[in-house]
Design an enzyme around this catalytic site. Structure first.
Site, PDB file in Angstrom:
ATOM      1  N   LYS A 128       0.825  -1.209   0.000  1.00 49.76           N
ATOM      2  CA  LYS A 128       0.000   0.000   0.000  1.00 49.76           C
ATOM      3  C   LYS A 128       0.865   1.269   0.000  1.00 49.76           C
ATOM      4  O   LYS A 128       0.599   2.193  -0.746  1.00 49.76           O
ATOM      5  CB  LYS A 128      -0.891   0.058   1.254  1.00 49.76           C
ATOM      6  CG  LYS A 128      -1.926  -1.032   1.348  1.00 49.76           C
ATOM      7  CD  LYS A 128      -2.868  -0.759   2.516  1.00 49.76           C
ATOM      8  CE  LYS A 128      -2.203  -0.821   3.880  1.00 49.76           C
ATOM      9  NZ  LYS A 128      -1.889  -2.184   4.338  1.00 49.76           N
TER      10      LYS A 128
ATOM     11  N   ARG B 142      -9.422   1.693   8.787  1.00 53.12           N
ATOM     12  CA  ARG B 142      -9.109   0.289   9.028  1.00 53.12           C
ATOM     13  C   ARG B 142     -10.259  -0.471   9.664  1.00 53.12           C
ATOM     14  O   ARG B 142     -10.131  -1.660   9.931  1.00 53.12           O
ATOM     15  CB  ARG B 142      -7.931   0.209   9.990  1.00 53.12           C
ATOM     16  CG  ARG B 142      -6.598   0.034   9.324  1.00 53.12           C
ATOM     17  CD  ARG B 142      -5.562   0.173  10.410  1.00 53.12           C
ATOM     18  NE  ARG B 142      -4.496  -0.767  10.250  1.00 53.12           N
ATOM     19  CZ  ARG B 142      -3.365  -0.491   9.629  1.00 53.12           C
ATOM     20  NH1 ARG B 142      -3.196   0.671   9.065  1.00 53.12           N
ATOM     21  NH2 ARG B 142      -2.418  -1.389   9.571  1.00 53.12           N
TER      22      ARG B 142
ATOM     23  N   ARG C 279      10.831  -6.779   4.808  1.00 55.69           N
ATOM     24  CA  ARG C 279      10.658  -5.326   4.712  1.00 55.69           C
ATOM     25  C   ARG C 279      11.675  -4.616   5.606  1.00 55.69           C
ATOM     26  O   ARG C 279      11.960  -5.048   6.713  1.00 55.69           O
ATOM     27  CB  ARG C 279       9.231  -4.978   5.133  1.00 55.69           C
ATOM     28  CG  ARG C 279       8.943  -3.504   5.274  1.00 55.69           C
ATOM     29  CD  ARG C 279       7.472  -3.195   5.185  1.00 55.69           C
ATOM     30  NE  ARG C 279       6.657  -3.788   6.243  1.00 55.69           N
ATOM     31  CZ  ARG C 279       5.329  -3.659   6.294  1.00 55.69           C
ATOM     32  NH1 ARG C 279       4.679  -3.010   5.352  1.00 55.69           N
ATOM     33  NH2 ARG C 279       4.646  -4.200   7.284  1.00 55.69           N
TER      34      ARG C 279
ATOM     35  N   ARG D 185      11.126  -3.044  11.055  1.00 53.23           N
ATOM     36  CA  ARG D 185      10.146  -2.495  11.985  1.00 53.23           C
ATOM     37  C   ARG D 185       9.967  -3.440  13.159  1.00 53.23           C
ATOM     38  O   ARG D 185       9.962  -4.649  12.974  1.00 53.23           O
ATOM     39  CB  ARG D 185       8.799  -2.325  11.270  1.00 53.23           C
ATOM     40  CG  ARG D 185       8.645  -0.990  10.593  1.00 53.23           C
ATOM     41  CD  ARG D 185       7.449  -0.951   9.687  1.00 53.23           C
ATOM     42  NE  ARG D 185       6.220  -1.443  10.307  1.00 53.23           N
ATOM     43  CZ  ARG D 185       5.035  -1.385   9.706  1.00 53.23           C
ATOM     44  NH1 ARG D 185       4.923  -0.871   8.502  1.00 53.23           N
ATOM     45  NH2 ARG D 185       3.961  -1.851  10.303  1.00 53.23           N
TER      46      ARG D 185
ATOM     47  N   ARG E 181      -1.764  -8.740  13.765  1.00 55.74           N
ATOM     48  CA  ARG E 181      -2.123  -7.744  12.748  1.00 55.74           C
ATOM     49  C   ARG E 181      -2.916  -8.379  11.612  1.00 55.74           C
ATOM     50  O   ARG E 181      -3.875  -7.803  11.116  1.00 55.74           O
ATOM     51  CB  ARG E 181      -0.873  -7.052  12.225  1.00 55.74           C
ATOM     52  CG  ARG E 181      -0.371  -5.955  13.157  1.00 55.74           C
ATOM     53  CD  ARG E 181       1.124  -5.764  13.035  1.00 55.74           C
ATOM     54  NE  ARG E 181       1.519  -5.170  11.787  1.00 55.74           N
ATOM     55  CZ  ARG E 181       2.706  -5.388  11.200  1.00 55.74           C
ATOM     56  NH1 ARG E 181       3.574  -6.196  11.753  1.00 55.74           N
ATOM     57  NH2 ARG E 181       3.001  -4.799  10.068  1.00 55.74           N
TER      58      ARG E 181
HETATM   59  P1  ADP Z   1       0.764  -2.368   8.605  1.00 49.98           P
HETATM   60  O1  ADP Z   1      -0.258  -2.090   7.546  1.00 49.98           O
HETATM   61  O2  ADP Z   1       1.932  -3.130   8.080  1.00 49.98           O
HETATM   62  O3  ADP Z   1       0.198  -2.961   9.849  1.00 49.98           O
HETATM   63  P2  ADP Z   1       0.954   0.495   9.204  1.00 49.98           P
HETATM   64  O4  ADP Z   1       2.197   1.261   9.048  1.00 49.98           O
HETATM   65  O5  ADP Z   1      -0.186   0.853   8.314  1.00 49.98           O
HETATM   66  O6  ADP Z   1       1.403  -1.010   9.048  1.00 49.98           O
HETATM   67  O7  ADP Z   1       0.439   0.593  10.714  1.00 49.98           O
HETATM   68  C1  ADP Z   1       1.250   0.221  11.790  1.00 49.98           C
HETATM   69  C2  ADP Z   1       0.422   0.162  13.053  1.00 49.98           C
HETATM   70  O8  ADP Z   1      -0.106   1.455  13.351  1.00 49.98           O
HETATM   71  C3  ADP Z   1      -0.791  -0.743  12.990  1.00 49.98           C
HETATM   72  O9  ADP Z   1      -0.482  -2.080  13.291  1.00 49.98           O
HETATM   73  C4  ADP Z   1      -1.713  -0.107  14.043  1.00 49.98           C
HETATM   74  O10 ADP Z   1      -1.300  -0.490  15.341  1.00 49.98           O
HETATM   75  C5  ADP Z   1      -1.421   1.372  13.891  1.00 49.98           C
HETATM   76  N1  ADP Z   1      -2.376   2.021  12.954  1.00 49.98           N
HETATM   77  C6  ADP Z   1      -2.104   2.506  11.725  1.00 49.98           C
HETATM   78  N2  ADP Z   1      -3.207   3.008  11.140  1.00 49.98           N
HETATM   79  C7  ADP Z   1      -4.223   2.829  12.035  1.00 49.98           C
HETATM   80  C8  ADP Z   1      -5.626   3.108  12.019  1.00 49.98           C
HETATM   81  N3  ADP Z   1      -6.231   3.666  10.948  1.00 49.98           N
HETATM   82  N4  ADP Z   1      -6.341   2.775  13.121  1.00 49.98           N
HETATM   83  C9  ADP Z   1      -5.770   2.205  14.193  1.00 49.98           C
HETATM   84  N5  ADP Z   1      -4.461   1.892  14.260  1.00 49.98           N
HETATM   85  C10 ADP Z   1      -3.687   2.203  13.194  1.00 49.98           C
END
Ligand code: ADP
Ligand code: ZN
Length: 225
Positions: free
Chosen positions: A23, A92, A131, A166, A178
């Site tokens: 993404k 999300r 990654r 990460r 996740r």
């Molecule tokens: P990934 O898609 O690989 O999990 P992201 O960088 O999008 O990684 O997000 C990392 C973390 O940040 C998520 O696992 C969550 O804990 C938090 N996070 C990100 N976006 C949101 C959201 N829209 N709502 C709640 N938590 C979020």
């Protein structure tokens, strides 16, 4: 009038898809090509965590376990987004999507396109493990040591800072959590946006030689038509 016309062409785009589908890569490429800013809630959290801000300290409690950060913290982060934005990592949950619809409605806007990236599960886990992210919070470039490695091992091409894995990508429990949350809370958004007629599903997989950069090229071509 011309300024207005130009502005009307701007689209609000959401990137949907499980972890590791690319993404961020697709959003970044579309952003470079259109000039529309990419807002990644995950990147904003990571920047705040590395700078130890109040928001970062609070968010880390959830992120380190692979859980979602509560809406009271997350939703305000997208509230001020201007027309013409690429949202990456938000919404999300159905609740977040409904809140976003309300925010946009107030401004007379809407979501124009939702790009749903689909990748086979085995490939997803492999991609999360390979990654790497830039440690410079201003840079946030991401790499994959198999698929698109940096020119110099362990060093960011863009800014020269060291790369790292990460924390949530190096913990198998957090990865599992996740992916579970994605299935349970996020995947219903596919149906939600399909019903609104804005969903575009793209398979991203090495097995069909169709990668994030291909999706970005195709989408940008269609936008500029
Ligand atoms: P990934 O898609 O690989 O999990 P992201 O960088 O999008 O990684 O997000 C990392 C973390 O940040 C998520 O696992 C969550 O804990 C938090 N996070 C990100 N976006 C949101 C959201 N829209 N709502 C709640 N938590 C979020
Ligand atoms: Zn960098």
């Amino acid at each position: 009038f011309f300024e207005k016309r130009k502005d009307e062409r701007k689209m609000n785009i959401i990137m949907l898809g499980a972890q590791g589908t690319g993404k961020g890569t697709v959003a970044g490429l579309i952003s470079e090509n259109t000039g529309w800013p990419q807002i990644s809630t995950g990147d904003i959290f990571r920047k705040n965590i590395s700078e130890k801000t109040e928001l970062g300290v609070e968010a880390e409690k959830y992120i380190s376990k692979g859980n979602l950060v509560p809406d009271e913290i997350t939703v305000p982060m997208v509230e001020d987004a201007k027309n013409g934005v690429i949202l990456d990592g938000f919404p999300r949950t159905i609740e977040q999507a409904e809140k976003l619809d309300k925010i946009l409605e107030k401004k007379g806007e809407k979501i124009d396109l939702v790009i749903n990236l689909v990748t086979p599960k085995e490939e997803i886990i492999d991609r999360m493990l390979t990654r790497r992210v830039c440690t410079n919070p201003e840079c946030k470039a991401t790499y994959n040591i198999k698929l698109h490695p940096p020119v110099k091992e362990g060093i960011c091409d863009k800014c020269g800072a060291p790369l790292k894995q990460r924390d949530d990508d190096s913990d198998p429990e957090a990865i599992k959590r996740r992916l579970e949350i994605y299935e349970e809370k996020t995947s219903p958004l596919v149906e939600y946006y399909k019903n609104k007629g804005v969903l575009r599903t793209e398979t991203v997989s090495i097995s069909i030689n169709h990668m994030g950069k291909d999706v970005a090229e195709e989408v940008v071509r269609d936008i500029k038509k």
